[in-house]
Design a protein around this motif. Structure first.
Motif, mmCIF file in Angstrom:
data_model
loop_
_atom_site.group_PDB
_atom_site.id
_atom_site.type_symbol
_atom_site.label_atom_id
_atom_site.label_comp_id
_atom_site.label_asym_id
_atom_site.label_seq_id
_atom_site.Cartn_x
_atom_site.Cartn_y
_atom_site.Cartn_z
ATOM 1 N N ASN A 231 29.054 41.719 -54.184
ATOM 2 C CA ASN A 231 28.522 43.049 -54.484
ATOM 3 C C ASN A 231 27.005 43.052 -54.651
ATOM 4 O OD1 ASN A 231 31.106 44.248 -54.521
ATOM 5 N ND2 ASN A 231 31.424 43.546 -56.617
ATOM 6 N N LYS A 232 26.417 41.854 -54.705
ATOM 7 C CA LYS A 232 24.971 41.736 -54.905
ATOM 8 C C LYS A 232 24.248 41.280 -53.631
ATOM 9 C CE LYS A 232 25.198 42.632 -59.373
ATOM 10 N NZ LYS A 232 24.562 43.829 -59.980
ATOM 11 N N ILE A 233 24.951 41.279 -52.501
ATOM 12 C CA ILE A 233 24.313 40.897 -51.236
ATOM 13 C C ILE A 233 23.453 42.052 -50.734
ATOM 14 C CG2 ILE A 233 24.711 40.336 -48.805
ATOM 15 C CD1 ILE A 233 27.310 38.971 -49.642
ATOM 16 N N GLU A 234 22.211 41.739 -50.357
ATOM 17 C CA GLU A 234 21.335 42.759 -49.778
ATOM 18 C C GLU A 234 21.400 42.722 -48.256
ATOM 19 O OE1 GLU A 234 16.659 43.042 -49.864
ATOM 20 O OE2 GLU A 234 17.509 44.012 -51.648
ATOM 21 N N GLU A 235 21.290 41.519 -47.678
ATOM 22 C CA GLU A 235 21.363 41.386 -46.223
ATOM 23 C C GLU A 235 21.626 39.929 -45.850
ATOM 24 O OE1 GLU A 235 17.612 42.984 -45.089
ATOM 25 O OE2 GLU A 235 16.488 41.165 -45.563
ATOM 26 N N MET A 236 22.036 39.737 -44.591
ATOM 27 C CA MET A 236 22.295 38.400 -44.076
ATOM 28 C C MET A 236 21.526 38.198 -42.776
ATOM 29 S SD MET A 236 26.418 38.177 -44.764
ATOM 30 C CE MET A 236 26.554 36.721 -43.734
ATOM 31 N N HIS A 237 21.012 36.988 -42.581
ATOM 32 C CA HIS A 237 20.258 36.666 -41.369
ATOM 33 C C HIS A 237 20.847 35.427 -40.700
ATOM 34 C CE1 HIS A 237 16.948 39.502 -42.179
ATOM 35 N NE2 HIS A 237 17.159 39.208 -43.454
ATOM 36 N N LYS A 238 20.999 35.509 -39.398
ATOM 37 C CA LYS A 238 21.489 34.370 -38.638
ATOM 38 C C LYS A 238 20.476 33.232 -38.717
ATOM 39 C CE LYS A 238 24.545 32.765 -35.577
ATOM 40 N NZ LYS A 238 25.972 32.601 -35.849
ATOM 41 N N TYR A 239 20.970 32.029 -39.002
ATOM 42 C CA TYR A 239 20.088 30.865 -39.071
ATOM 43 C C TYR A 239 20.795 29.736 -38.327
ATOM 44 C CZ TYR A 239 17.069 27.203 -40.949
ATOM 45 O OH TYR A 239 16.181 26.163 -41.075
ATOM 46 N N GLY A 240 20.425 29.552 -37.038
ATOM 47 C CA GLY A 240 21.113 28.564 -36.220
ATOM 48 C C GLY A 240 22.579 28.943 -36.092
ATOM 49 N N SER B 140 24.475 29.105 -38.721
ATOM 50 C CA SER B 140 24.850 29.526 -40.065
ATOM 51 C C SER B 140 24.118 30.815 -40.416
ATOM 52 C CB SER B 140 24.523 28.420 -41.080
ATOM 53 O OG SER B 140 24.967 28.779 -42.357
ATOM 54 N N TYR B 141 24.099 31.155 -41.705
ATOM 55 C CA TYR B 141 23.448 32.369 -42.180
ATOM 56 C C TYR B 141 22.660 32.076 -43.455
ATOM 57 C CZ TYR B 141 26.329 35.224 -39.074
ATOM 58 O OH TYR B 141 26.924 35.784 -37.973
ATOM 59 N N ASP B 142 21.599 32.847 -43.626
ATOM 60 C CA ASP B 142 20.905 32.928 -44.907
ATOM 61 C C ASP B 142 21.243 34.282 -45.515
ATOM 62 O OD1 ASP B 142 19.760 30.467 -44.795
ATOM 63 O OD2 ASP B 142 17.774 31.157 -44.182
ATOM 64 N N ILE B 143 21.649 34.279 -46.766
ATOM 65 C CA ILE B 143 22.005 35.514 -47.459
ATOM 66 C C ILE B 143 20.921 35.859 -48.469
ATOM 67 C CG2 ILE B 143 23.692 36.653 -48.952
ATOM 68 C CD1 ILE B 143 25.811 34.805 -47.846
ATOM 69 N N THR B 144 20.360 37.051 -48.341
ATOM 70 C CA THR B 144 19.384 37.528 -49.313
ATOM 71 C C THR B 144 20.116 38.375 -50.348
ATOM 72 O OG1 THR B 144 17.636 37.579 -47.634
ATOM 73 C CG2 THR B 144 17.249 38.824 -49.667
ATOM 74 N N MET B 145 19.984 37.961 -51.604
ATOM 75 C CA MET B 145 20.644 38.686 -52.684
ATOM 76 C C MET B 145 19.739 39.811 -53.184
ATOM 77 S SD MET B 145 23.340 36.865 -52.573
ATOM 78 C CE MET B 145 24.257 37.580 -53.935
ATOM 79 N N GLN B 146 20.268 40.685 -54.016
ATOM 80 C CA GLN B 146 19.507 41.840 -54.491
ATOM 81 C C GLN B 146 18.281 41.458 -55.320
ATOM 82 O OE1 GLN B 146 22.215 44.515 -56.452
ATOM 83 N NE2 GLN B 146 23.266 45.070 -54.565
ATOM 84 N N ASN B 147 18.301 40.268 -55.922
ATOM 85 C CA ASN B 147 17.125 39.817 -56.676
ATOM 86 C C ASN B 147 16.151 39.039 -55.796
ATOM 87 O OD1 ASN B 147 18.598 37.478 -56.291
ATOM 88 N ND2 ASN B 147 18.249 36.706 -58.359
ATOM 89 N N LYS B 148 16.405 39.060 -54.467
ATOM 90 C CA LYS B 148 15.568 38.415 -53.439
ATOM 91 C C LYS B 148 15.773 36.908 -53.338
ATOM 92 C CE LYS B 148 13.992 42.478 -52.659
ATOM 93 N NZ LYS B 148 14.613 43.268 -51.560
ATOM 94 N N ASP B 149 16.688 36.327 -54.094
ATOM 95 C CA ASP B 149 17.042 34.925 -53.888
ATOM 96 C C ASP B 149 17.698 34.781 -52.517
ATOM 97 O OD1 ASP B 149 16.128 34.297 -56.378
ATOM 98 O OD2 ASP B 149 18.100 33.993 -57.290
ATOM 99 N N VAL B 150 17.410 33.688 -51.856
ATOM 100 C CA VAL B 150 18.010 33.419 -50.543
ATOM 101 C C VAL B 150 18.961 32.234 -50.672
ATOM 102 C CG1 VAL B 150 17.586 32.781 -48.146
ATOM 103 C CG2 VAL B 150 15.991 34.309 -49.329
ATOM 104 N N VAL B 151 20.194 32.442 -50.227
ATOM 105 C CA VAL B 151 21.226 31.414 -50.347
ATOM 106 C C VAL B 151 21.708 31.026 -48.956
ATOM 107 C CG1 VAL B 151 23.497 30.868 -51.292
ATOM 108 C CG2 VAL B 151 21.958 32.394 -52.563
ATOM 109 N N ARG B 152 21.692 29.739 -48.659
ATOM 110 C CA ARG B 152 22.150 29.238 -47.368
ATOM 111 C C ARG B 152 23.670 29.083 -47.359
ATOM 112 N NH1 ARG B 152 19.434 26.146 -43.792
ATOM 113 N NH2 ARG B 152 17.912 27.803 -44.127
ATOM 114 N N VAL B 153 24.304 29.557 -46.291
ATOM 115 C CA VAL B 153 25.744 29.355 -46.108
ATOM 116 C C VAL B 153 25.929 28.049 -45.339
ATOM 117 C CG1 VAL B 153 27.875 30.278 -45.146
ATOM 118 C CG2 VAL B 153 26.132 31.843 -46.035
ATOM 119 N N SER B 154 26.660 27.123 -45.891
ATOM 120 C CA SER B 154 26.889 25.865 -45.179
ATOM 121 C C SER B 154 28.012 26.055 -44.161
ATOM 122 C CB SER B 154 27.244 24.744 -46.157
ATOM 123 O OG SER B 154 28.485 24.990 -46.773
#
Length: 242
Positions: free
Chosen positions: A205-214, A216-230
Motif C-alpha cells: 500500500n506504500k508503493i509509489e512506482e516501479m522501474h524495470k532494472y535489467g 528485475s525491478y526497483d520499487i520506489t516507496m512513498q517515502n522515496k526509499d528505493v528497494v531492489r527486487v531480487s
C-alpha cells in the motif's frame, strides 16, 4: 500465593483494588500500571498469576494488552463500561467488575479464581480465541530507546534486515526490532507485506512506482526509499501486475 498486577489509568481505581486485596493474604501485588503500554511491559517481565485489567486506557485498550502478552495470566476486568462484558467472557475472563463495586462483589470475583495456580485451561482458551479473533493486530509495540511505543501497522512502509535484527521503517521514524526479518515475515499479513529480497519486506500500500532494472525491478516507496527486487522474488511481484 498468587502474584498480582493492577492495571488502571485512574489512581482511584488502583487504590480501591489495593484496599480490597488486603483481605486476601494469598494475593501479592507486584506492581501497578496506568496505561496499556506499560502494562504489557510489566506483565511480560513479572509474569503474574492474576491481572486486574481496565479496558479504556491510553496507548492500548485492555483487549489490546492481551494480544501483546507472551503468556496470559488469569484476568479480572475492572471497568466503568458495561458494553464490553460479553467480549470479556468470550476471552474467558475470570470475572468482570463494573465500577463502582463493593468489597463483597470483589470477594466473589476472587472466589472464582482456580485454586491451582498451574491451571492453564483459561490461558490456553484465551490464547486460542485471541488468535482466531485477530491474527494480525492493527497496532504493534516496538522499542524506542528505553521504552515501548505503539505504532499502527498501516504506517509501516518497509522492513529491512539488520544483522540478526530488523529495522521497521515508517514515514518519519525507524525502529529496531529484536526479531529477524524472517520472523517478522511470519508475523505479518502476506496480503499487505511482501518479501521482495532476502533483506527487504515492503508494504504494497506504500508503493509509489516501479522501474524495470535489467531483469528485475526497483520499487520506489512513498517515502522515496528505493528497494531492489531480487530475482528469487520476481514471481511475487508479478502477481501484483495487471
Amino acid at each position: 500465593m498468587k502474584k498480582v498486577i493492577i492495571v488502571d489509568d485512574e489512581k482511584a481505581g488502583r487504590s480501591l483494588i489495593n484496599e480490597y486485596i488486603k483481605d486476601f493474604s494469598e494475593l501479592i501485588v507486584l506492581g501497578e500500571a496506568n496505561n496499556g503500554v506499560d502494562a504489557v511491559k510489566m506483565i511480560n517481565e513479572f509474569k503474574p498469576d492474576l491481572v486486574f485489567l481496565d479496558i479504556q486506557m491510553p496507548g492500548l485498550t485492555g483487549f489490546d494488552v492481551l494480544k501483546h502478552l507472551d503468556e496470559l495470566p488469569h484476568i479480572i476486568f475492572s471497568t466503568a463500561y458495561d458494553e464490553y462484558a460479553l467480549k470479556a467472557f468470550e476471552v474467558h475472563a475470570v470475572d468482570y467488575l463494573l465500577k463502582p463495586y463493593t468489597k463483597e462483589r470483589f470477594k466473589k470475583a476472587i472466589e472464582k479464581l482456580p485454586s491451582n495456580t498451574n491451571d492453564n485451561t483459561a490461558k490456553e482458551l484465551t490464547n486460542s480465541l485471541l488468535m482466531d479473533a485477530e491474527k494480525y493486530p492493527s497496532k504493534i509495540l516496538v522499542q524506542s530507546q528505553n521504552k515501548l511505543v505503539t505504532i499502527a501497522v498501516s504506517d509501516i512502509i518497509r522492513i529491512e534486515a539488520f544483522g540478526d535484527y530488523s529495522k521497521i521503517i515508517t514515514d518519519d521514524k525507524t525502529f529496531l526490532s529484536n526479531y529477524g526479518i524472517s520472523q517478522l515475515e511470519d508475523k505479518s499479513d502476506d496480503a499487505i507485506f511482501l518479501r521482495v529480497h532476502r533483506s527487504s519486506i515492503i508494504n504494497i500500500n506504500k508503493i509509489e512506482e516501479m522501474h524495470k532494472y535489467g531483469k528485475s525491478y526497483d520499487i520506489t516507496m512513498q517515502n522515496k526509499d528505493v528497494v531492489r527486487v531480487s530475482r528469487g522474488y520476481m514471481e511475487t511481484i508479478k502477481k501484483l501486475m495487471y
